[in-house]
Design a protein around this motif. Structure first.
Motif, PDB file in Angstrom:
ATOM      1  N   TRP A   1     -30.063  20.543  13.227  1.00 46.22           N
ATOM      2  CA  TRP A   1     -30.558  19.175  13.449  1.00 46.22           C
ATOM      3  C   TRP A   1     -30.601  18.841  14.946  1.00 46.22           C
ATOM      4  CZ3 TRP A   1     -33.309  15.893  10.819  1.00 46.22           C
ATOM      5  CH2 TRP A   1     -33.355  14.554  11.190  1.00 46.22           C
ATOM      6  N   ALA A   2     -29.599  19.291  15.689  1.00 44.88           N
ATOM      7  CA  ALA A   2     -29.575  19.024  17.126  1.00 44.88           C
ATOM      8  C   ALA A   2     -30.707  19.761  17.839  1.00 44.88           C
ATOM      9  CB  ALA A   2     -28.226  19.425  17.713  1.00 44.88           C
ATOM     10  N   PHE A   3     -30.940  21.017  17.464  1.00 42.46           N
ATOM     11  CA  PHE A   3     -32.038  21.766  18.077  1.00 42.46           C
ATOM     12  C   PHE A   3     -33.376  21.084  17.789  1.00 42.46           C
ATOM     13  CE2 PHE A   3     -30.227  26.351  18.593  1.00 42.46           C
ATOM     14  CZ  PHE A   3     -29.206  25.840  19.370  1.00 42.46           C
TER      15      PHE A   3
ATOM     16  N   LEU B   1     -36.716  28.559  19.166  1.00 38.23           N
ATOM     17  CA  LEU B   1     -35.791  27.540  18.667  1.00 38.23           C
ATOM     18  C   LEU B   1     -36.044  27.237  17.199  1.00 38.23           C
ATOM     19  CD1 LEU B   1     -35.453  25.018  21.643  1.00 38.23           C
ATOM     20  CD2 LEU B   1     -33.681  26.477  20.652  1.00 38.23           C
ATOM     21  N   ILE B   2     -37.307  27.279  16.780  1.00 40.44           N
ATOM     22  CA  ILE B   2     -37.611  27.081  15.365  1.00 40.44           C
ATOM     23  C   ILE B   2     -36.967  28.189  14.528  1.00 40.44           C
ATOM     24  CG2 ILE B   2     -39.465  27.191  13.640  1.00 40.44           C
ATOM     25  CD1 ILE B   2     -41.225  25.621  15.552  1.00 40.44           C
ATOM     26  N   LEU B   3     -37.022  29.427  14.992  1.00 40.66           N
ATOM     27  CA  LEU B   3     -36.374  30.530  14.281  1.00 40.66           C
ATOM     28  C   LEU B   3     -34.861  30.315  14.210  1.00 40.66           C
ATOM     29  CD1 LEU B   3     -38.310  33.657  15.628  1.00 40.66           C
ATOM     30  CD2 LEU B   3     -38.426  32.662  13.337  1.00 40.66           C
ATOM     31  N   GLU B   4     -34.277  29.821  15.303  1.00 39.79           N
ATOM     32  CA  GLU B   4     -32.843  29.524  15.304  1.00 39.79           C
ATOM     33  C   GLU B   4     -32.529  28.431  14.275  1.00 39.79           C
ATOM     34  OE1 GLU B   4     -29.987  30.339  16.941  1.00 39.79           O
ATOM     35  OE2 GLU B   4     -30.784  32.004  18.099  1.00 39.79           O
ATOM     36  N   ILE B   5     -33.368  27.410  14.244  1.00 42.03           N
ATOM     37  CA  ILE B   5     -33.173  26.314  13.289  1.00 42.03           C
ATOM     38  C   ILE B   5     -33.229  26.846  11.856  1.00 42.03           C
ATOM     39  CG2 ILE B   5     -34.248  24.220  12.339  1.00 42.03           C
ATOM     40  CD1 ILE B   5     -35.139  23.592  15.257  1.00 42.03           C
ATOM     41  N   GLN B   6     -34.232  27.644  11.570  1.00 42.39           N
ATOM     42  CA  GLN B   6     -34.391  28.167  10.216  1.00 42.39           C
ATOM     43  C   GLN B   6     -33.234  29.078   9.821  1.00 42.39           C
ATOM     44  OE1 GLN B   6     -38.306  29.818  10.854  1.00 42.39           O
ATOM     45  NE2 GLN B   6     -39.327  28.070   9.880  1.00 42.39           N
TER      46      GLN B   6
END
Length: 286
Positions: A158-160, A213-218
């Protein structure tokens, strides 16, 4: 409902529509407590995005830290959020140490310099977003390693997401929160964006940063889902942020990863997101 509880609910509804719906969809005995917690988060989060002088921001955060003593003693300052928080902690469900970490974590918002590494940004996320979710579990009487680990991963995601969504707003304030090591890796120059502004197309390297960052979020979302599988009702409310995160990511992907193309006027869940939230509550799973 008391005046201070109404104040907290109205504040969250106006300033943090996402968590407003997560709290509203919780089981009734916990709603006011969640609104109180989210109202505090709103108060301290907005400090870093409203003050122009860091010293003033530090003073305001210090006020909340100092206020914790009378709040826990049952003699809170006459501030509606402080009064509501005093009632909440009187139930002995909110660890003071976590509230202190939540408030202190917001001091990083007062620094306009980007973070150096991905590790730094994960630490920031853990001290703010993750702790808020862990506190949400606490006010619902749920404590343990499962809740802590789920809160950790979902809080980072959520923070990312928030950092990505805030890029246009942060640029107007003269700062970019993306970590330096990630920007350098993808050839993105934050200072160039600050100096020249957005010119209608994504700056060189920014899409690479956003994609990573999207990959990290997922990844963190999947870890949270794996940890929570089978736990079900009635304590899924703090984790409904996962459903909303998926919706925001889908919107960002639809704009080819360009945060400047997002709807900056959007204040909360879309109708489709609300439907998914309700399904998640009914099924008791993410």
């Amino acid at each position: 409902m008391s005046d201070h509880n109404t104040y907290c609910m109205d504040l969250v509804r106006e300033r943090d529509r996402d968590r407003y719906w997560c709290a509203l969809l919780s089981i009734k005995p916990h709603r006011n407590d969640l609104f109180t917690l989210y109202a505090l988060n709103t108060e301290i989060t907005e400090i870093g995005f409203s003050v122009t002088e860091p010293l003033i921001g530090h003073m305001r955060l210090r006020w909340w830290l100092d206020a914790l003593t009378p709040i826990y003693e049952g003699n809170p300052p006459q501030h509606p959020v402080a009064v509501a928080l005093s009632e909440l902690v009187s139930k002995n469900v909110v660890p003071r140490s976590l509230l202190e970490q939540l408030i202190e974590g917001r001091t990083r918002d007062l620094d306009n310099q980007p973070m150096e590494t991905m590790a730094d940004i994960k630490t920031y996320a853990g001290e703010t977003s993750s702790i808020l979710i862990e506190l949400s579990f606490s006010v619902m009487g749920q404590k343990g390693n499962t809740q802590q680990q789920a809160a950790h991963h979902l809080g980072i995601a959520w923070a990312f997401l928030g950092i990505l969504r805030r890029i246009p707003f942060d640029m107007q304030r003269g700062r970019i929160f993306l970590p330096n090591d990630l920007s350098e890796k993808h050839g993105f120059n934050p200072q160039s964006l600050l100096d020249h502004g957005y010119k209608g197309q994504s700056p060189d390297g920014l899409l690479g940063v956003v994609s990573e960052l999207i990959l990290e979020i997922q990844t963190h979302l999947e870890q949270a889902r794996t940890i929570w599988v089978g736990k079900g009702l009635p304590f899924v409310s703090p984790l409904l942020i996962e459903t909303l995160t998926n919706g925001y990511i889908a919107e960002l992907v639809a704009q080819k990863g360009n945060p400047f193309q997002l709807n900056q006027e959007r204040k909360g869940p879309r109708v489709r997101d609300m439907i998914r939230l309700k399904i998640a509550v009914l099924l008791g799973r993410l």
